[in-house]
Design a protein around this motif. Structure first.
Motif, short mmCIF file in Angstrom:
data_model
loop_
_atom_site.label_atom_id
_atom_site.label_comp_id
_atom_site.label_asym_id
_atom_site.label_seq_id
_atom_site.Cartn_x
_atom_site.Cartn_y
_atom_site.Cartn_z
N VAL A 14 0.72 -1.03 0.11
CA VAL A 14 0.34 -0.04 0.13
C VAL A 14 0.81 1.33 0.35
O VAL A 14 1.68 1.29 0.68
N SER A 15 0.76 1.78 -0.68
CA SER A 15 1.11 3.22 -0.85
C SER A 15 2.04 4.49 0.10
O SER A 15 1.47 3.65 1.19
N ALA A 16 3.11 3.81 0.06
CA ALA A 16 3.88 4.46 1.64
C ALA A 16 3.47 6.40 1.85
O ALA A 16 2.85 6.58 0.96
N MET A 17 3.53 6.80 3.13
CA MET A 17 3.39 8.00 3.22
C MET A 17 3.41 9.39 1.46
O MET A 17 4.53 9.20 1.42
N ALA A 18 2.66 9.31 1.71
CA ALA A 18 2.55 11.04 0.51
C ALA A 18 2.22 12.16 1.28
O ALA A 18 1.35 11.74 2.03
N GLY A 19 1.89 12.93 0.51
CA GLY A 19 1.29 14.21 0.54
C GLY A 19 1.84 14.92 1.79
O GLY A 19 2.99 14.87 2.11
N LEU A 20 0.84 14.87 2.78
CA LEU A 20 0.88 15.83 3.91
C LEU A 20 1.69 14.40 4.70
O LEU A 20 1.98 15.30 5.84
N TRP A 21 1.49 13.63 4.91
CA TRP A 21 2.39 12.60 5.66
C TRP A 21 3.61 12.24 5.28
O TRP A 21 4.27 11.86 5.66
N LYS A 22 4.37 13.31 3.82
CA LYS A 22 5.15 12.64 3.97
C LYS A 22 6.21 12.65 5.22
O LYS A 22 7.36 12.45 5.45
N GLU A 23 6.47 13.89 6.13
CA GLU A 23 7.66 14.01 7.53
C GLU A 23 7.04 13.33 8.22
O GLU A 23 7.79 13.41 8.68
N TYR A 24 6.16 12.49 8.29
CA TYR A 24 5.57 11.59 9.77
C TYR A 24 6.26 10.50 8.84
O TYR A 24 5.90 9.51 8.20
N LYS A 25 6.26 9.62 10.38
CA LYS A 25 6.40 8.09 10.41
C LYS A 25 5.64 7.25 10.95
O LYS A 25 5.19 7.73 12.04
N ALA A 45 -5.38 15.05 9.12
CA ALA A 45 -4.57 15.91 9.74
C ALA A 45 -3.56 15.68 10.57
O ALA A 45 -3.83 15.75 11.61
N PRO A 46 -2.94 15.78 9.93
CA PRO A 46 -1.37 15.03 10.99
C PRO A 46 -0.19 15.64 11.50
O PRO A 46 0.27 15.75 12.62
N ASP A 47 -0.92 17.58 10.99
CA ASP A 47 -0.50 18.46 12.01
C ASP A 47 -1.64 19.05 13.11
O ASP A 47 -1.12 20.23 13.73
N ALA A 48 -2.44 18.24 13.22
CA ALA A 48 -3.22 18.43 13.89
C ALA A 48 -3.10 18.27 15.51
O ALA A 48 -3.31 16.41 15.65
N ASN A 87 -1.25 -0.09 6.35
CA ASN A 87 -0.20 0.99 6.23
C ASN A 87 -0.56 2.98 6.60
O ASN A 87 0.14 3.67 6.03
N ARG A 88 -1.60 2.70 7.10
CA ARG A 88 -2.02 3.93 7.20
C ARG A 88 -1.85 4.59 8.83
O ARG A 88 -2.15 3.73 10.05
N LEU A 89 -1.39 6.09 8.97
CA LEU A 89 -1.41 6.61 10.60
C LEU A 89 -2.16 6.97 11.27
O LEU A 89 -3.27 8.21 10.18
N SER A 90 -2.06 7.38 12.37
CA SER A 90 -3.16 8.39 12.82
C SER A 90 -2.22 8.94 14.27
O SER A 90 -1.91 8.12 15.08
N GLY A 91 -2.99 10.11 14.41
CA GLY A 91 -2.26 10.93 15.65
C GLY A 91 -3.25 11.02 16.83
O GLY A 91 -3.07 11.36 17.31
N LEU A 92 -4.55 10.21 16.68
CA LEU A 92 -5.49 10.71 17.43
C LEU A 92 -5.33 10.39 19.12
O LEU A 92 -4.98 9.22 18.97
N VAL A 93 -6.12 11.57 19.51
CA VAL A 93 -5.83 11.34 20.69
C VAL A 93 -7.07 11.19 21.58
O VAL A 93 -7.59 11.27 20.98
N LEU A 94 -6.94 10.15 22.83
CA LEU A 94 -8.41 8.86 23.09
C LEU A 94 -8.05 9.81 25.16
O LEU A 94 -6.82 9.12 25.34
N LEU A 95 -9.41 10.71 24.91
CA LEU A 95 -9.12 10.07 26.77
C LEU A 95 -9.60 10.18 27.37
O LEU A 95 -11.60 11.44 27.35
#
Ligand SMILES: Cc1ncc(C[n+]2csc(CCOP(=O)(O)OP(=O)(O)O)c2C)c(N)n1
Ligand SMILES: [Mg+2]
Length: 933
Positions: A524-535, A676-679, A710-718
């Motif tokens: 599955v395509s690697a991080m592209a676009g908005l996600w380029k700089e994230y791991k 929204a990787p930057d949020a 291969n999809r990332l998320s920075g979601l926070v669950l409080l």
């Protein structure tokens, strides 16, 4: 204006006639001669006669009598006509020919006014009369038979329309005009018809190719509902010209491979290779997903040259769960787009009939549609209604007439269309697309079709639906029917359509040959676009970052958050518990409490240009009234949002109360985080216990998206957690579930115990370039516990501490190390201090996962005379972190296996009685500090 005939004297025009009559009474010359002739040459004397509310002279006038009788007759007919028109608009869909298989439609007995639309309701004489067609024609009067014909074609053909319930009359009228003036059809030209035929042909040939080449494979064929493909094509084509620039498509299993091939343009050889599977099975140990869950994206080029980015969302098998995720993704895209985003980004969700009716999540998500923080400018829904759910018949699957019944909760049109009439399908999709673009609301299309095979292709449908499948077996395909129709219309000959089928089939077969010669199972395509700089990947591969912020930066922020907005009258308790406390912190009289630490994390992030989206039930105030992110003026009711004033220009900041939904809301925020990787995207549970209403979102998306897709998320669950005697549903956040899911560094599970730790944790989530969901056990009681506050110096340097270990003056005295997480630390600490015990040390494991092996090893080795390691927790033994911690701790200290101290196993998380809770808590603390027997 002259009078065409006396049938013009209808109830509908009574106002107009009365005006003419009054004018004639005052001055016979002021009205047209025909009116004058009708009303009579002489003015009447005496009292006017009133018939049907129409004042016509005094009863002595012969003309007036004639007129009144005629008006009465005409108005009686017109009111019958009005009723019929109304009934067509309201109930005509119940008579529509929606089922390609022609099975009789059970019209419910209680729908009595359906009789009004019957021709038999009128005499032959009446059918020939001119009547007011209301707004169904541009002409003021049309023959009744012509009006009925139009209404029948519009409402009872192969399209059923539910729109009479629309409260907004502008929308209703727009729609009525659109469908009634055209008899609810589009006159497609040959070129358009050829395109529809081509799409239908591709849909059919694709399935046929897989059917012959991969016989036993599940593909969830669209056959029986192939019209979906030309519909999607039409949506994109028209959408492009109406300003759509991006589409996020959500769909379940049915027809997904077909849409991937024929709409998203995924190379068929890739699809065929995925069906065949990877050449080396070891390449995908424990990861990847079945072919009909995979997402894809493409740039669609419309005929007119517009470009639309189309993404098909990855989704699990759980039906309907992708729906809120799609909405969240769309909302994130729209927010980034800025002005006009709702117009430019379209959510398009395809459902199954049984799932749409059965899964309550659908209602949760429909409910978002007009809520400011969630709306996405209207979702287009297509229900692929093959009139069966696996083996379940509609009457076992729902109580509503239609599978779309739940959509009636919104003020939106619902179309039902017979999938065998492909032109009607495309026509409906075009209206729906235009309607969505114009009015920015949801629209639902119920595509009534059938399912050619069993639930999957290996399943025998006649076991359970023998009669239906008898019909299906001999039923011609939609393409065959359309090809025949185009031939009859002399638009496309059977020879031409046959050649088209041959050509398309050949293309698929060639793709299959290529796939067989050289399989192409691609990552599955690697991080592209908005996600380029994230791991993603290993946590240890991404460096830690400093999250401290200087006091010079923090103080003015807290000052702003401690200000009462200009002219604002705050509730006195908020002044006391929030504003005055923050002032005390600014004057160094108190440590920074939880509220200050959390709000400063947000404030610093938004001032640095990271967006913030924090939502949950009652999140603005905070369930435990610690946050007060939104202030309310006690006199005017107006609100203020001080945090917003600290944001860098152009940064989106929102803290919102959500609807009372967990699954839908959690799914929405997960979707938002995907785009929204930057949020900082955070969802807060009311009490952590309620988050298990969204367990599917956690299991299927949050924990597994990276592994499967291969999809990332920075979601926070409080998740508010803590054993404080509030009972079984207000104590546990089911921490054990998150830890059980933890593997391959897929999640972060943390349990911070002071305000500075919360500050660093939230900042770390954005400042590190890794994106992993973060599950935070947040406090209830600790929100106000002075010891859980932190001094300024803890905020200004360093980063989140994974383990906080005590460093006693003489570590050699320590025989027992208590390891714990969260709130219980303060109970243990207080009791140990009270006992002046110097042989027990306590270490807080603030990050449970990724397991801080290095930090814990260092902690253990700091005590040279250690005899015992205990894991102390508040939860019962079968819950909380014990079982995972036991295993992980054994991995780093096998010579000192941990001992459990906590509540015994229990089926329910906590006692319902405060006193019992306190008793239990005392026991466990006592055990932790007791000398070994
Ligand atoms: C939440 C959930 N429950 C059960 C299933 C098992 N399941 C898969 S498809 C299906 C029937 C779906 O029927 P429908 O929504 O009408 O779609 P169709 O397969 O007919 O296109 C079921 C019960 C599932 N995938 N998800
Ligand atoms: Mg179905």
């Amino acid at each position: 204006m002259s009078i065409p005939s006396d049938t013009y004297l209808t109830g509908q025009n009574i106002d107009f006639i009365e005006t003419q009559y009054q004018r004639w009474l005052e001055d016979p010359a002021s009205v047209d001669a025909s009116w004058a002739e009708l009303f009579g040459a002489e003015k009447p004397r005496g009292k006017p006669l009133v018939i049907d509310g129409l004042k016509l002279g005094n009863g002595h006038n012969g003309h007036a009598k004639q007129v009144s009788a005629s008006v009465s007759r005409a108005s009686a007919l017109q009111s019958k006509v009005d009723q019929a028109v109304f009934s067509f608009r309201l109930r005509g869909h119940l008579l529509a020919q929606l089922d390609p298989l022609g099975q009789p439609r059970p019209v419910p007995d209680h729908v009595a006014d359906i009789a009004m639309v019957s021709k038999a309701h009128f005499s032959d004489d009446e059918l020939g009369q001119l009547v007011d067609p209301q707004t169904a024609f541009d002409e003021p009067m049309v023959p009744l038979s012509k009006l009925l014909e139009r209404m029948r074609k519009t409402y009872c053909g192969t399209i059923g329309v539910e729109m009479a319930h629309l409260a907004d009359s502008e929308r209703r009228r727009w729609l009525q005009r659109k469908i009634e003036f055209t008899d609810n059809r589009t006159d497609f030209n040959v070129k358009e018809q050829e395109r529809i035929l081509l799409k239908l042909t591709q849909a059919e040939a694709f399935e046929a190719c897989i059917h012959t080449k991969f016989q036993a494979q599940k593909r969830f064929s669209i056959e029986g509902g192939e019209s979906l493909i030309p519909m999607l094509d039409a949506c994109l084509e028209l959408g492009g010209s109406l300003g759509v620039r991006e589409v996020v498509l959500g769909m379940a299993h049915r027809g997904r491979l077909n849409a991937l091939a024929n709409i998203l343009g995924k190379p068929e050889e890739e699809i065929f290779s995925e069906i065949a599977g990877p050449a080396n099975p070891q390449d995908y140990l424990g990861r990847g997903d079945v072919k009909y869950h995979l997402g894809y994206s493409c740039d669609w080029q419309t005929e007119a040259g517009q470009k639309i980015h189309v993404s098909l969302a990855f989704n699990p098998s759980h039906l309907q769960v992708v729906h809120p995720v799609v909405e969240g993704r769309v909302r994130a895209k729209q927010d980034r787009f800025g002005e006009g985003g709702e117009h430019a980004v379209l959510p398009l969700v395809i459902h199954g009939d049984a799932a749409f009716a059965g899964q309550g999540l659908v209602a949760e998500v429909l409910n978002f549609s007009s809520i400011a923080g969630y709306q996405t400018g209207g979702t287009l829904h297509v229900v692929v209604n093959n009139q069966v759910g696996y083996t379940t018949d509609p009457d076992q699957g729902r109580s509503s007439i239609y599978c779309t019944g739940v959509a009636q909760m919104l003020d939106i049109p619902i179309f039902h269309v017979n999938a065998d009439d492909v032109e009607a399908c495309v026509h409906v999709m075009q209206i729906a697309t235009e309607y969505r673009q114009r009015f920015q609301t949801d629209v639902v299309i119920d595509l009534v079709c059938y399912r050619k095979y069993g639930h999957n292709e290996g399943d025998e449908p006649a076991f359970t639906q023998p009669k239906m499948y008898e019909l299906i077996r001999s039923h011609p395909t939609a393409r065959t029917l359309y090809a025949k129709k185009l031939d009859e219309q002399k638009r496309v000959s059977l020879e031409q359509s046959g050649a088209m089928l041959e050509r398309v089939t050949k293309e698929f077969n060639e793709a299959h040959a290529r796939a067989s010669a050289q399989p192409q199972v691609k990552e599955v395509s690697a991080m592209a676009g908005l996600w380029k700089e994230y791991k993603g990947g290993n946590d240890a591969d991404v460096p830690e970052v400093v999250t401290g912020v200087s006091e010079e930066t923090l103080r003015p922020m807290l000052e702003r958050l401690a200000q009462i907005p200009e002219g604002f009258v705050l509730h006195p308790n908020i002044v006391k518990s929030l504003i005055n406390k923050r002032r005390a912190m600014l004057e160094n009289k108190e440590h920074l409490d939880w509220s200050a630490g959390e709000m400063l994390a947000y404030a610093t992030l938004v001032s640095e240009g990271y967006s913030l989206r924090l939502t949950g039930q009652d999140t603005e105030r905070g369930t435990f009234a610690h946050r007060h992110a939104v202030l309310h003026d006690q006199q005017t009711g107006r609100t203020a949002f001080p945090l917003g004033t600290l944001a860098k220009n152009g940064t989106r900041v929102c803290v919102l109360n959500s609807p009372l939904s967990e699954m839908g809301c959690m799914g929405f925020e997960f979707g938002y985080s995907l785009d929204a990787p930057d949020a900082l995207v955070a969802w807060e549970a009311q009490f952590g216990d309620f988050a298990n209403n969204g367990q599917v979102m956690v299991d299927q998306f949050i924990a597994a998206a990276e592994d499967k897709w291969n999809r990332l998320s920075g979601l926070v669950l409080l998740l508010p957690h803590g054993y404080e005697g509030q009972g079984p549903e207000h104590s546990s956040a089911r921490l054990e579930r998150y830890l059980q899911l933890a593997a391959e560094d897929n999640l972060q599970v943390c349990y911070p115990t002071n305000s500075a730790q919360m500050f660093h944790l939230l900042r770390r989530q954005l400042l590190r370039k890794i994106r992993k969901p973060l599950v935070v056990m947040t406090p209830k009681g600790l929100l106000r516990l002075p010891e859980a506050g932190s001094p300024w110096s803890d905020f200004t340097q360093g980063t989140f501490k994974k383990v906080i270990a005590e460093q006693p003056a003489d570590p050699a005295k320590v025989k027992r190390l208590l390891l714990c997480s969260g709130r219980v630390f303060y109970d243990l600490f207080a009791a140990r201090e009270a006992a002046k015990n110097d042989w027990v040390a306590i270490a807080r494991v603030e990050q449970l996962y990724p397991f801080p092996a290095k930090e814990l090893k260092a902690t253990l080795s700091a005590f040279p005379k250690l005899e015992e390691v205990c894991w102390v927790q508040e939860e019962p033994r079968n819950m909380g972190s014990w079982r995972t911690m036991n295993e992980w701790l054994n991995g780093i200290s096998s010579q000192l296996p941990p001992r459990y101290i906590g509540r015994p196993e229990s089926a329910s998380p906590a006692t319902g009685f405060l006193k019992t809770h306190q008793y239990e808590q005392k026991l466990l603390v006592a055990e932790a500090l007791a000398r070994k027997a």
